[in-house]
Scaffold this active site. Structure first.
Site, PDB file in Angstrom:
ATOM      1  N   CYS A   1       9.165  -7.219  21.716  1.00 29.49           N
ATOM      2  CA  CYS A   1       9.222  -6.685  20.341  1.00 29.49           C
ATOM      3  C   CYS A   1      10.553  -6.993  19.657  1.00 29.49           C
ATOM      4  CB  CYS A   1       8.951  -5.173  20.328  1.00 29.49           C
ATOM      5  SG  CYS A   1      10.291  -4.169  20.995  1.00 29.49           S
TER       6      CYS A   1
ATOM      7  N   HIS B   1      28.635 -16.395  22.620  1.00 28.77           N
ATOM      8  CA  HIS B   1      27.530 -16.432  23.592  1.00 28.77           C
ATOM      9  C   HIS B   1      26.843 -15.078  23.751  1.00 28.77           C
ATOM     10  CE1 HIS B   1      29.445 -20.232  25.587  1.00 28.77           C
ATOM     11  NE2 HIS B   1      28.647 -20.541  24.597  1.00 28.77           N
TER      12      HIS B   1
ATOM     13  N   CYS C   1       8.475  -0.536  23.722  1.00 30.83           N
ATOM     14  CA  CYS C   1       7.154  -1.124  23.995  1.00 30.83           C
ATOM     15  C   CYS C   1       6.859  -1.302  25.482  1.00 30.83           C
ATOM     16  CB  CYS C   1       6.995  -2.451  23.259  1.00 30.83           C
ATOM     17  SG  CYS C   1       7.979  -3.774  23.991  1.00 30.83           S
TER      18      CYS C   1
ATOM     19  N   GLU D   1      45.228 -25.192  33.981  1.00 32.13           N
ATOM     20  CA  GLU D   1      44.945 -26.607  34.273  1.00 32.13           C
ATOM     21  C   GLU D   1      44.741 -27.352  32.961  1.00 32.13           C
ATOM     22  OE1 GLU D   1      44.388 -27.584  37.491  1.00 32.13           O
ATOM     23  OE2 GLU D   1      44.454 -25.556  38.334  1.00 32.13           O
TER      24      GLU D   1
ATOM     25  N   CYS E   1      14.651  -6.842  23.639  1.00 34.32           N
ATOM     26  CA  CYS E   1      13.314  -6.874  24.214  1.00 34.32           C
ATOM     27  C   CYS E   1      12.713  -8.273  24.032  1.00 34.32           C
ATOM     28  CB  CYS E   1      12.422  -5.829  23.555  1.00 34.32           C
ATOM     29  SG  CYS E   1      10.731  -5.909  24.187  1.00 34.32           S
TER      30      CYS E   1
ATOM     31  N   ASN F   1      46.443 -22.804  29.379  1.00 36.54           N
ATOM     32  CA  ASN F   1      45.494 -22.961  30.486  1.00 36.54           C
ATOM     33  C   ASN F   1      46.301 -23.240  31.751  1.00 36.54           C
ATOM     34  OD1 ASN F   1      43.310 -23.875  32.238  1.00 36.54           O
ATOM     35  ND2 ASN F   1      42.132 -24.240  30.382  1.00 36.54           N
TER      36      ASN F   1
ATOM     37  N   ALA G   1      47.394 -17.061  31.249  1.00 36.65           N
ATOM     38  CA  ALA G   1      47.364 -16.437  29.922  1.00 36.65           C
ATOM     39  C   ALA G   1      48.085 -15.090  29.926  1.00 36.65           C
ATOM     40  CB  ALA G   1      45.909 -16.249  29.485  1.00 36.65           C
TER      41      ALA G   1
ATOM     42  N   THR H   1      39.863 -22.039  28.529  1.00 37.70           N
ATOM     43  CA  THR H   1      38.529 -22.636  28.493  1.00 37.70           C
ATOM     44  C   THR H   1      38.605 -24.107  28.863  1.00 37.70           C
ATOM     45  OG1 THR H   1      36.613 -23.155  27.096  1.00 37.70           O
ATOM     46  CG2 THR H   1      38.686 -22.787  25.936  1.00 37.70           C
ATOM     47  N   SER H   2      37.654 -24.530  29.708  1.00 40.49           N
ATOM     48  CA  SER H   2      37.661 -25.912  30.186  1.00 40.49           C
ATOM     49  C   SER H   2      37.204 -26.883  29.108  1.00 40.49           C
ATOM     50  CB  SER H   2      36.747 -26.043  31.405  1.00 40.49           C
ATOM     51  OG  SER H   2      35.425 -25.696  31.037  1.00 40.49           O
TER      52      SER H   2
HETATM   53  P1  NAD Z   1      35.225 -22.366  32.518  1.00 36.57           P
HETATM   54  O1  NAD Z   1      34.853 -21.623  33.744  1.00 36.57           O
HETATM   55  O2  NAD Z   1      34.544 -23.659  32.262  1.00 36.57           O
HETATM   56  O3  NAD Z   1      36.805 -22.642  32.484  1.00 36.57           O
HETATM   57  C1  NAD Z   1      37.753 -21.640  32.700  1.00 36.57           C
HETATM   58  C2  NAD Z   1      39.112 -22.210  32.326  1.00 36.57           C
HETATM   59  O4  NAD Z   1      40.083 -21.183  32.471  1.00 36.57           O
HETATM   60  C3  NAD Z   1      39.538 -23.395  33.215  1.00 36.57           C
HETATM   61  O5  NAD Z   1      39.955 -24.451  32.371  1.00 36.57           O
HETATM   62  C4  NAD Z   1      40.715 -22.813  34.019  1.00 36.57           C
HETATM   63  O6  NAD Z   1      41.697 -23.787  34.297  1.00 36.57           O
HETATM   64  C5  NAD Z   1      41.241 -21.738  33.081  1.00 36.57           C
HETATM   65  N1  NAD Z   1      41.969 -20.627  33.719  1.00 36.57           N
HETATM   66  C6  NAD Z   1      41.719 -20.047  34.915  1.00 36.57           C
HETATM   67  N2  NAD Z   1      42.558 -19.002  35.103  1.00 36.57           N
HETATM   68  C7  NAD Z   1      43.347 -18.926  34.002  1.00 36.57           C
HETATM   69  C8  NAD Z   1      44.399 -18.049  33.588  1.00 36.57           C
HETATM   70  N3  NAD Z   1      44.816 -17.036  34.361  1.00 36.57           N
HETATM   71  N4  NAD Z   1      44.979 -18.255  32.375  1.00 36.57           N
HETATM   72  C9  NAD Z   1      44.578 -19.288  31.578  1.00 36.57           C
HETATM   73  N5  NAD Z   1      43.586 -20.156  31.926  1.00 36.57           N
HETATM   74  C10 NAD Z   1      42.977 -19.959  33.106  1.00 36.57           C
HETATM   75  O7  NAD Z   1      35.071 -21.339  31.343  1.00 36.57           O
HETATM   76  P2  NAD Z   1      34.630 -21.551  29.862  1.00 36.57           P
HETATM   77  O8  NAD Z   1      35.239 -22.775  29.311  1.00 36.57           O
HETATM   78  O9  NAD Z   1      34.876 -20.256  29.189  1.00 36.57           O
HETATM   79  O10 NAD Z   1      33.041 -21.802  29.969  1.00 36.57           O
HETATM   80  C11 NAD Z   1      32.216 -21.084  30.857  1.00 36.57           C
HETATM   81  C12 NAD Z   1      31.113 -20.252  30.210  1.00 36.57           C
HETATM   82  O11 NAD Z   1      30.781 -19.145  31.059  1.00 36.57           O
HETATM   83  C13 NAD Z   1      31.544 -19.620  28.941  1.00 36.57           C
HETATM   84  O12 NAD Z   1      30.432 -19.326  28.180  1.00 36.57           O
HETATM   85  C14 NAD Z   1      32.149 -18.331  29.457  1.00 36.57           C
HETATM   86  O13 NAD Z   1      32.369 -17.366  28.533  1.00 36.57           O
HETATM   87  C15 NAD Z   1      31.129 -17.907  30.495  1.00 36.57           C
HETATM   88  N6  NAD Z   1      31.758 -16.995  31.466  1.00 36.57           N
HETATM   89  C16 NAD Z   1      32.199 -15.807  30.974  1.00 36.57           C
HETATM   90  C17 NAD Z   1      32.876 -14.934  31.785  1.00 36.57           C
HETATM   91  C18 NAD Z   1      33.368 -13.656  31.169  1.00 36.57           C
HETATM   92  O14 NAD Z   1      32.724 -13.127  30.257  1.00 36.57           O
HETATM   93  N7  NAD Z   1      34.519 -13.174  31.629  1.00 36.57           N
HETATM   94  C19 NAD Z   1      33.111 -15.260  33.134  1.00 36.57           C
HETATM   95  C20 NAD Z   1      32.621 -16.485  33.613  1.00 36.57           C
HETATM   96  C21 NAD Z   1      31.962 -17.356  32.737  1.00 36.57           C
END
Ligand code: NAD
Length: 248
Positions: A130, A119, A151, A216, A127, A214, A233, A189-190
């Protein structure tokens, strides 16, 4: 739980081409909340700040919030033990690449070199006129929208806003890595963000074992995960690492 952690460690030990795929959850223990769910960023902030056309026409409204959230707040976060384990595994050849949906730079700060930022990232600006790139540390961020040193037009952080396509080559390289993987680790990641959520399915389709960590259950847990390690994690990865170190 102990037994599955041992099983996961053995799978990494046997792996030929292991890849990690990470989401917002891996950075929660660094103090960065995810977007969704309880305590998620979108319960306090309006997602429309990341709407591309709104940024274009009303950047004076969106920018101060983007700055506070993604630069003042994210910028002060430090990598946690989960980022550190993955960086150590890359240096030992246990994993080849980290594919991350995150924009927080914490994998690189922990020492990971081979990171595909699906992402984009918050280290640089592009920019909107440009197209030239400016690193964040070459700018003095204020509450007025940042402008291009070349620019003078509006700069946008180089991570994707709603409605933008996945940056290349990160997009296609992520799929290539997933296809090649024999072990695919999915962390925090969800699985609700498309097309990022297709990547683990691509790995599974091509024969990879899916190990998921995860707190959850996610979209992957009952569909493709071979091993689901429920917990933080920053606790589970060091446990796997401890067992793996005894095998090396
Ligand atoms: P999401 O918010 O949809 O899901 C986060 C997941 O992490 C959930 O399933 C949750 O149960 C799990 N989780 C929470 N705490 C945890 C832990 N300590 N250990 C393991 N799992 C844990 O996030 P997503 O699926 O990454 O999608 C959201 C989008 O937003 C993505 O593009 C993401 O990168 C971006 N985002 C990025 C950041 C960042 O750069 N840190 C922060 C927020 C959102």
């Amino acid at each position: 739980m102990k037994e599955i952690i041992h099983k996961a460690a053995e799978i990494f030990h046997q792996a030929n081409y292991a890849i990690a795929f990470t989401g917002a959850g891996i950075s929660v223990e660094s103090g960065i909340p995810p977007f969704r769910g309880e305590g998620g960023l979108w319960s306090d902030y309006d997602p429309m700040i990341l709407d591309l056309s709104r940024y274009h026409y009303a950047s004076h409204e969106s920018w101060p919030v983007i700055k506070r959230l993604f630069f003042d707040f994210f910028g002060s976060a430090k990598p946690n033990s989960a980022h550190q384990v993955l960086a150590g595994w890359e240096s030992k050849g246990i994993i080849k690449t980290v594919i991350t949906q995150n924009i927080d730079n914490l994998h690189q700060e922990a020492g990971s070199k081979n990171v595909l930022e699906y992402h984009g990232n918050s280290r640089q600006f592009v920019c909107m006129s440009c197209g030239k790139i400016t690193p964040v540390n070459a700018l003095k961020l204020k509450n007025t929208p940042p402008t291009c040193p070349f620019c003078g037009k509006l700069l946008k952080p180089d991570f994707i806003f709603f409605g933008e396509s996945i940056p290349e080559p990160a997009g296609s390289r992520s799929i290539e890595e997933a296809i090649q993987a024999d072990v695919f680790l999915v962390v925090g990641t969800s699985g609700e963000i498309i097309p990022a959520s297709y990547i683990p399915y691509e790995a599974k389709k091509n024969g990879a074992k899916i190990i998921e960590i995860n707190t959850e259950e996610s979209q992957f847990t009952h569909s493709i995960s071979d091993i689901f390690l429920q917990g933080k994690a920053g606790e589970i990865l060091p446990e796997i690492n401890h067992i793996l170190n005894q095998k090396l």
